[in-house]
Design a protein around this motif. Structure first.
Motif, PDB file in Angstrom:
ATOM      1  N   PRO A  82       1.981  76.931  -5.748  1.00  0.00           N
ATOM      2  CA  PRO A  82       3.153  76.061  -5.870  1.00  0.00           C
ATOM      3  C   PRO A  82       2.824  74.622  -5.492  1.00  0.00           C
ATOM      4  O   PRO A  82       1.874  74.351  -4.744  1.00  0.00           O
ATOM      5  CB  PRO A  82       4.149  76.693  -4.888  1.00  0.00           C
ATOM      6  N   ARG A  83       3.645  73.729  -6.012  1.00  0.00           N
ATOM      7  CA  ARG A  83       3.416  72.310  -5.731  1.00  0.00           C
ATOM      8  C   ARG A  83       3.645  72.005  -4.248  1.00  0.00           C
ATOM      9  O   ARG A  83       2.887  71.262  -3.636  1.00  0.00           O
ATOM     10  CB  ARG A  83       4.397  71.484  -6.584  1.00  0.00           C
ATOM     11  N   SER A  84       4.709  72.582  -3.693  1.00  0.00           N
ATOM     12  CA  SER A  84       4.991  72.360  -2.275  1.00  0.00           C
ATOM     13  C   SER A  84       5.624  73.620  -1.707  1.00  0.00           C
ATOM     14  O   SER A  84       6.116  74.486  -2.451  1.00  0.00           O
ATOM     15  CB  SER A  84       5.942  71.163  -2.089  1.00  0.00           C
ATOM     16  N   ALA A  85       5.665  73.696  -0.437  1.00  0.00           N
ATOM     17  CA  ALA A  85       6.189  74.882   0.250  1.00  0.00           C
ATOM     18  C   ALA A  85       7.670  74.705   0.539  1.00  0.00           C
ATOM     19  O   ALA A  85       8.111  73.633   0.935  1.00  0.00           O
ATOM     20  CB  ALA A  85       5.438  75.121   1.551  1.00  0.00           C
ATOM     21  N   ARG A  86       8.423  75.749   0.263  1.00  0.00           N
ATOM     22  CA  ARG A  86       9.831  75.715   0.612  1.00  0.00           C
ATOM     23  C   ARG A  86       9.966  75.928   2.115  1.00  0.00           C
ATOM     24  O   ARG A  86       9.167  76.622   2.734  1.00  0.00           O
ATOM     25  CB  ARG A  86      10.570  76.819  -0.140  1.00  0.00           C
ATOM     26  N   ALA A  87      10.976  75.330   2.682  1.00  0.00           N
ATOM     27  CA  ALA A  87      11.187  75.497   4.126  1.00  0.00           C
ATOM     28  C   ALA A  87      11.294  76.972   4.467  1.00  0.00           C
ATOM     29  O   ALA A  87      11.896  77.767   3.735  1.00  0.00           O
ATOM     30  CB  ALA A  87      12.456  74.760   4.549  1.00  0.00           C
ATOM     31  N   SER A  88      10.738  77.358   5.553  1.00  0.00           N
ATOM     32  CA  SER A  88      10.741  78.748   5.996  1.00  0.00           C
ATOM     33  C   SER A  88      12.161  79.221   6.237  1.00  0.00           C
ATOM     34  O   SER A  88      12.980  78.519   6.837  1.00  0.00           O
ATOM     35  CB  SER A  88       9.919  78.887   7.290  1.00  0.00           C
ATOM     36  N   ARG A  89      12.469  80.409   5.675  1.00  0.00           N
ATOM     37  CA  ARG A  89      13.823  80.927   5.784  1.00  0.00           C
ATOM     38  C   ARG A  89      13.853  82.185   6.646  1.00  0.00           C
ATOM     39  O   ARG A  89      12.891  82.953   6.687  1.00  0.00           O
ATOM     40  CB  ARG A  89      14.384  81.247   4.392  1.00  0.00           C
ATOM     41  N   GLN A  90      15.023  82.362   7.285  1.00  0.00           N
ATOM     42  CA  GLN A  90      15.271  83.552   8.071  1.00  0.00           C
ATOM     43  C   GLN A  90      16.360  84.363   7.388  1.00  0.00           C
ATOM     44  O   GLN A  90      17.435  83.832   7.070  1.00  0.00           O
ATOM     45  CB  GLN A  90      15.741  83.198   9.491  1.00  0.00           C
TER      46      GLN A  90
ATOM     47  N   THR B  85      -0.452  75.459  -0.688  1.00  0.00           N
ATOM     48  CA  THR B  85       0.241  74.666  -1.714  1.00  0.00           C
ATOM     49  C   THR B  85      -0.633  73.495  -2.134  1.00  0.00           C
ATOM     50  O   THR B  85      -1.546  73.070  -1.410  1.00  0.00           O
ATOM     51  CB  THR B  85       1.582  74.154  -1.192  1.00  0.00           C
ATOM     52  N   LEU B  86      -0.315  72.970  -3.315  1.00  0.00           N
ATOM     53  CA  LEU B  86      -1.103  71.863  -3.854  1.00  0.00           C
ATOM     54  C   LEU B  86      -0.947  70.601  -3.018  1.00  0.00           C
ATOM     55  O   LEU B  86      -1.911  69.829  -2.865  1.00  0.00           O
ATOM     56  CB  LEU B  86      -0.690  71.598  -5.309  1.00  0.00           C
TER      57      LEU B  86
ATOM     58  N   ILE C 266      -4.439  79.085  -1.774  1.00  0.00           N
ATOM     59  CA  ILE C 266      -4.435  78.129  -2.873  1.00  0.00           C
ATOM     60  C   ILE C 266      -5.621  78.366  -3.807  1.00  0.00           C
ATOM     61  O   ILE C 266      -5.564  78.057  -5.006  1.00  0.00           O
ATOM     62  CB  ILE C 266      -4.448  76.675  -2.335  1.00  0.00           C
ATOM     63  N   TYR C 267      -6.711  78.929  -3.275  1.00  0.00           N
ATOM     64  CA  TYR C 267      -7.870  79.248  -4.098  1.00  0.00           C
ATOM     65  C   TYR C 267      -7.992  80.756  -4.334  1.00  0.00           C
ATOM     66  O   TYR C 267      -8.206  81.190  -5.458  1.00  0.00           O
ATOM     67  CB  TYR C 267      -9.155  78.730  -3.452  1.00  0.00           C
TER      68      TYR C 267
END
Length: 890
Positions: A785-793, A741-742, A760-761
């Motif tokens: 993406p600008r930031s990472a979403r929290a990891s989901r289960q 992520t950025l 990212i590259y």
């Protein structure tokens, strides 16, 4: 003459003797030595070795009484010369007791002994004979009375000097010579000569008798001494011993070594019951009854094993005995022998131990563990047939053997065995099956919830550092668990299923435990099939390398690529390296794959611009191969590329055995000219001490530190900053892996990492795509993406939602630390607050952020806790920890 009459020994065969043996033999020979010729004449056949008999002083009484009696009978009181002379003679005889005592206590020469004989015997007897002769010759007493007195004194002399022919003759000759001298001087002289002649003849006659007797005695002594010495040597050398009892079973003879073994004196044991020699209480009942039976039945017995009645050590004897009878066939007791069985029994026990115990660790071996398991599974009662079996396999043990050598591996196995026994304790039995495989049997019915902590404790104990010959060694362990009767009712089935569970634990990333499950059979078959297909892929070129760009953060230019192994299965498509690399390591294919990857990467590198490098991963098994420097040199020479363009990525695990071989390998690789990078830094088990000696050019920060580094409260950013500072201080570059992520890229730049690698590259590219990418230039553009979403289960989990006292039922479709997707409630207004029961004892407060038909998204008021594997702790139902293993091989 010598100072002491010689003691002539029997003519024994000469043999060298020293110390105790010589003293023993000499003492025995002196006891049975015969009398030298002529000694009987001087001393008699007694062994007091004196010329004068000890009763001689008693002669004073009859001598004085005889004179007094004649004086009274004849009223001869007119002349006192003769009586006084006789009394003086008696007094001299009485004083002879001093000569007797001196001769018995002091070592006297022959001359002194002869002089004492003359003073104590010859002189008083001559004076006494002269006094009696003068008294009779003067007419004071009758001659017949004087002769009667002299005859009486002569008889007393014979009695007191009995056995001593020389002293007896001397007394007789002196007595009668004194009488004869009164009548005629010539007659006295003649009597003296006759006495000497008789003495000479007697001496020669006695000497001849002594010589004949001596010959017989010497022969008997030779035979007796030889027999005694043979028996004594047999006893004292510990080869055996002898014993004898009377008719009541009490000891009458016992060899001294037996008493010494028991710590008692022979004299103390004489008269004691034979049973006191043995500890029959700790002996098997069979042996005790057999010995008692033979003793009571008066029958012979042979080679009975009995335990000695010793206190400090365990000793065993083999005894043999037979009854003895007299001439009238009356029972006299037992007589027998014994030998020491201790060493023989120890040898038998040692042989038995070798058959049942592992000689290296002292644990039960495969045979004994199999016997123990069979005994449990075949118990008479079904309730006693329950047990749990742990199969253990040490992780990275082969690397210890390859780097430190087999002696170090043996020392490590001993320490592992000790730790296993400490953990298991009295709960079960620990055994070694061979190599680095161990087995634990826990008898009885035990729930899985109780077995899991035990297995975890075993893994934790075995994963602690070891010290081997000054080197710090780290290994791990994997455990497979099967239960009886749930997972099998025979030992074969139980071991097979525990083995499948062990493979599952190792496939899951090692350092873990796994319970057997029925689906493991299909997993095992799948693994076997995958192994065969991997062999075909290696042989037929089914593997390929993909290249992921490494970008310099300051210039955003590509400086190189990391070579990543890929396997495109003809039916299953791309197979994750995390799935097939462990198989390659277990089967030994990793060395072949690693060399192929190294040569292929160098050939591709030759087609790229000269300012671009390639990084190839080196497995610990490759690093332990002494031929690695020559393989690298050959690959570089064949591709005609500069060694500085090749970077070898090495993990911390190569430092588990910090020894001279590791340092020598680093020196050899640096002499080739290649660059060295420390891969997955911070995820291993070693200390930072190796950075002082290892000549690394780069440190690669593992992606586990990058993940979540931008999240509030995360410490990963501080760790990354510390690693960068450490690398700069050591003059090394840094590469952050897994940047996606950025905001992660921005953080990496701020923290000062020199290089970045991640989605990212660019994703990993095939060799053709990588070459095509380089033709468009080295500039890299960050996209993501600008930031990472929290990891989901993802899941299907029933939950209860409470709102204002009303309870609703819903289903969680996916969940993260900060929120969840729930279905089952229709048209919920945003902003509605619920009390969500994720589990029975885990309620959380959540706010509805959006709603669409029967679905709604909720945000938790507080982030949920994660377990040690990074999963939501509140919804984790499994008891066995799982891991997502990331593996790379070049």
């Amino acid at each position: 003459m010598s100072d002491e009459p010689a003691v002539v020994m029997a003519d024994f065969p000469a043999k060298p003797q020293t110390g105790r043996d010589f003293a023993r033999t000499q003492k025995r020979r002196e006891r049975i030595a015969s009398v030298p010729p002529g000694d009987v004449f001087l001393f008699g056949d007694r062994r007091n070795r004196t010329l004068i008999g000890p009763e001689w002083p008693h002669m004073a009484l009859p001598m004085a009484a005889g004179i007094a009696g004649l004086a009274v009978v004849n009223a001869a009181f007119t002349s006192w010369t003769a009586p006084v002379m006789a009394l003086v003679a008696a007094i001299i005889v009485f004083a002879g007791r001093f000569a007797v005592r001196l001769e018995q206590t002091a070592r006297l020469s022959t001359a002194v002994r002869t002089a004492s004989l003359a003073l104590a015997v010859v002189l008083p007897m001559f004076v006494y004979g002269t006094a009696v002769g003068l008294w009779a010759n003067g007419g004071h007493i009758a001659w017949d009375q004087s002769l009667a007195l002299l005859v009486t004194i002569s008889l007393f002399t014979t009695v007191t000097q009995s056995g001593r022919l020389a002293a007896m003759l001397a007394a007789q000759v002196a007595l009668w010579s004194g009488v004869t001298c009164v009548v005629s001087a010539q007659g006295g002289l003649l009597a003296l000569l006759i006495g000497l002649a008789i003495a000479g003849v007697a001496y020669m006659r006695q000497r001849e008798i002594d010589l004949r007797t001596e010959e017989r005695v010497q022969e008997e002594a030779r035979v007796q001494t030889r027999a005694q010495e043979i028996l004594a040597d047999y006893e004292e050398t510990g080869q055996g011993w002898f014993w004898e009892t009377d008719r009541r079973g009490q000891i009458t003879y016992l060899s001294r070594p037996v008493a010494d073994t028991l710590g008692r004196e022979v004299e103390e044991l004489i008269g004691r019951p034979l049973a006191e020699l043995f500890n029959l209480a700790e002996q098997s009942g069979e042996g005790e009854r057999t010995l008692a039976f033979h003793l009571s039945a008066r029958s012979s017995f042979s080679d009975l094993a009995v335990r000695a009645a010793t206190q400090n050590e365990e000793r065993w004897w083999s005894i043999t005995g037979r009854p003895t009878y007299d001439l009238f066939n009356n029972f006299q007791g037992f007589r027998g022998s014994g030998t020491d069985l201790t060493e023989k029994r120890r040898s038998q026990e040692h042989a038995s131990r070798l058959a049942h115990f592992d000689s290296l660790t002292g644990l039960s071996n495969r045979f004994r563990m199999s016997q123990s398991l069979e005994k449990i599974l075949n118990a008479p009662q079904a309730s006693h047939r329950a047990c749990a079996v742990f199969l253990l396999d040490l992780d990275r043990f082969k690397q210890v053997n390859d780097t430190l050598g087999h002696p170090a591996g043996d020392a490590l196995l001993k320490q592992v065995a000790q730790r296993l026994e400490r953990v298991i304790g009295k709960h079960g039995r620990v055994g070694r099956l061979g190599g680095d495989e161990f087995k634990v049997i826990l008898p009885g019915k035990t729930e899985r919830e109780k077995l899991a902590p035990i297995a975890a404790q075993v893994i934790e104990a075995l994963s602690q550092p070891y010290s081997i010959d000054g080197s710090r060694v780290m290994i791990g362990a994997s455990v497979g668990i099967a239960l009886a009767p749930d997972d099998g009712v025979t030992s074969e089935a139980l071991i097979r299923n525990a083995d499948l569970a062990l493979y599952a634990a190792k496939d899951g990333g090692r350092g873990r435990y796994h319970f057997y499950a029925p689906d493991l059979h299909s997993d095992a078959e799948e693994r076997r099939q995958l192994e065969e297909e991997l062999r075909d892929a290696v042989a037929n070129g089914g593997l390929e390398l993909y290249y992921q760009p490494v970008v310099q953060t300051a210039t955003e230019r590509i400086t190189g690529f990391e070579a990543l192994l890929r396997w495109h299965h003809p039916e299953q498509g791309f197979i994750s390296p995390a799935k097939f690399i462990p198989i390659a390591e277990d089967t030994g294919l990793i060395a072949t794959i690693g060399e192929w990857a190294l040569r292929t990467a160098c050939q591709d590198l030759a087609k790229w611009p000269t300012n671009v490098r390639v990084a190839v991963n080196v497995s610990p098994l490759q690093f332990a191969n002494p031929s690695l420097p020559s393989i690298v040199t050959s690959a570089l020479a064949h591709a005609q590329v500069d060694p500085q363009r090749l970077e070898l990525e090495i993990t911390e695990s190569v430092f588990l055995n910090d020894d001279s071989d590791t340092e020598a390998m680093f020196r050899a690789l640096k002499s080739v000219g290649v660059r060295l990078a420390l891969d997955d830094f911070g995820t291993g088990y070693s200390s930072l001490g190796y950075l002082k000696k290892a000549p690394f050019d780069k440190i690669k920060i593992d992606q586990s530190f990058v993940r979540g580094a931008t999240q509030p409260g995360s410490r990963n950013g501080a760790i990354i900053g510390s690693i960068v500072s450490l690398a700069e201080a050591l003059g090394m570059e840094t590469t952050a892996e897994g940047v996606e992520t950025l905001d992660e890229l921005d953080l990496i730049r701020v923290l000062g990492c020199s290089h970045v690698q991640g989605y990212i590259y660019e994703r990993p590219l095939s060799a053709e795509a990588a070459a095509s990418r380089l033709t468009s230039g080295l500039i890299a553009v960050a996209q993501g993406p600008r930031s990472a979403r929290a990891s989901r289960q993802t899941m299907l989990r029933k939950v209860v939602l409470d709102h204002a006292g009303h309870r609703y039922h819903g289903t969680v479709r996916n969940i993260s630390r900060t929120g969840a997707l729930i279905e089952g409630l229709w048209n919920v207004p945003p902003g509605t607050i619920f009390r969500v029961l994720l589990s029975e004892n885990y309620p959380v407060t959540a706010t509805c952020r959006w709603s669409n038909d029967d679905r709604l998204g909720v945000e938790f008021s507080m982030p949920l806790e994660l377990d040690e594997d990074g999963r939501i702790a509140a919804v984790t139902l499994r008891s066995v920890p799982q891991e997502v293993a990331q593996r790379k091989v070049g």
